[in-house]
Design a protein around this motif. Structure first.
Motif, PDB file in Angstrom:
ATOM      1  N   LYS A   8       0.845  -1.197   0.000  1.00 30.17           N
ATOM      2  CA  LYS A   8       0.000   0.000   0.000  1.00 30.17           C
ATOM      3  C   LYS A   8       0.875   1.240   0.000  1.00 30.17           C
ATOM      4  N   PHE A   9       0.411   2.239  -0.728  1.00 30.25           N
ATOM      5  CA  PHE A   9       1.126   3.498  -0.841  1.00 30.25           C
ATOM      6  C   PHE A   9       0.138   4.651  -0.793  1.00 30.25           C
ATOM      7  N   VAL A  11      -0.882   8.107  -2.411  1.00 30.27           N
ATOM      8  CA  VAL A  11      -0.695   8.647  -3.750  1.00 30.27           C
ATOM      9  C   VAL A  11      -0.482  10.146  -3.615  1.00 30.27           C
ATOM     10  N   TRP A  16      -1.251   9.336 -12.283  1.00 30.54           N
ATOM     11  CA  TRP A  16      -2.002   8.100 -12.458  1.00 30.54           C
ATOM     12  C   TRP A  16      -3.310   8.322 -13.210  1.00 30.54           C
ATOM     13  N   TYR A  99      -2.300  -1.538 -10.582  1.00 30.59           N
ATOM     14  CA  TYR A  99      -2.449  -0.815  -9.323  1.00 30.59           C
ATOM     15  C   TYR A  99      -3.918  -0.454  -9.176  1.00 30.59           C
ATOM     16  N   VAL A 101      -6.120   2.186  -7.424  1.00 28.46           N
ATOM     17  CA  VAL A 101      -6.041   3.473  -6.753  1.00 28.46           C
ATOM     18  C   VAL A 101      -7.425   3.783  -6.193  1.00 28.46           C
ATOM     19  N   ALA A 114      -2.997   3.693  -3.069  1.00 31.46           N
ATOM     20  CA  ALA A 114      -2.819   2.720  -4.147  1.00 31.46           C
ATOM     21  C   ALA A 114      -2.403   1.388  -3.544  1.00 31.46           C
ATOM     22  N   LEU A 127       8.541   0.911  -9.283  1.00 31.80           N
ATOM     23  CA  LEU A 127       7.287   1.565  -8.876  1.00 31.80           C
ATOM     24  C   LEU A 127       7.111   2.894  -9.611  1.00 31.80           C
ATOM     25  N   TRP A 130       4.245   8.463  -9.247  1.00 33.11           N
ATOM     26  CA  TRP A 130       3.111   9.089  -8.573  1.00 33.11           C
ATOM     27  C   TRP A 130       2.783   8.440  -7.228  1.00 33.11           C
ATOM     28  N   LEU A 131       3.495   7.405  -6.889  1.00 38.77           N
ATOM     29  CA  LEU A 131       3.321   6.821  -5.561  1.00 38.77           C
ATOM     30  C   LEU A 131       4.121   7.624  -4.556  1.00 38.77           C
ATOM     31  N   GLU A 134       5.270   4.608   1.235  1.00 37.45           N
ATOM     32  CA  GLU A 134       4.705   3.265   1.401  1.00 37.45           C
ATOM     33  C   GLU A 134       4.141   3.143   2.808  1.00 37.45           C
TER      34      GLU A 134
END
Length: 156
Positions: A8-9, A11, A16, A99, A101, A114, A127, A130-131, A134
């Motif tokens: 999981k991140f 955003v 994206w 991904y 989102v 995401a 990766l 735009w992430l 984490e």
């Protein structure tokens, strides 16, 4: 049963959006949410799924998923713990991976997370830009925790 590697991140960028393939509205709620297990009902596109997840490892858990009648899902809402999580999910492809989102609404508005679920571990170098940070393993960003406790204090 499927094993999943889930990351999981937060955003942080809008890059994206140009890559988004599909959007679907989701309502989900929990019938049980413990540190080592959860029982979730998800309603999307007129269909309902019951999902059971087991395990304490942030990236790898056992997951069982079953289609259930929509009418049963609506009745189960009376037994929900916490609030209903509402979000719009966008499918975004990058580097051969999908991904998901999630743009949250309601009390969670402004939160964008995401998820990357794969059978293999994707290296950080692969990766998308735009992430942001984490948040894998940070339980306050699990959907179950969002349903029980609301928006985390710091999301940047």
């Amino acid at each position: 049963m499927a094993k999943e590697i889930e990351r999981k991140f937060l955003v942080t960028g809008e890059g994206w959006r140009a890559l988004a393939e599909a959007a679907v509205s989701i309502r989900q709620f929990y019938l049980d949410a413990e540190p080592d297990r959860s029982v979730r009902v998800r309603i999307r596109e007129g269909a309902a799924l019951l999902t059971l997840k087991f395990g304490v490892h942030a990236r790898i858990r056992d997951e069982f998923e079953y289609t259930i009648p929509l009418a049963d899902a609506e009745e189960m809402l009376d037994f929900a713990v916490g609030c209903v999580v509402e979000k719009t999910r966008y499918n975004v492809r990058h580097g051969g991976h999908l991904y998901e989102v999630d743009v949250f609404g309601g009390d969670l508005a402004g939160l964008v997370v995401a998820e990357l679920e794969t059978p293999e571990d994707v290296p950080n170098s692969a990766l998308p830009a735009w992430l942001g940070r984490e948040v894998t393993g940070q339980t306050e960003f699990y959907n179950a925790s969002l349903a029980l406790h609301g928006r985390p204090g710091e999301v940047a």
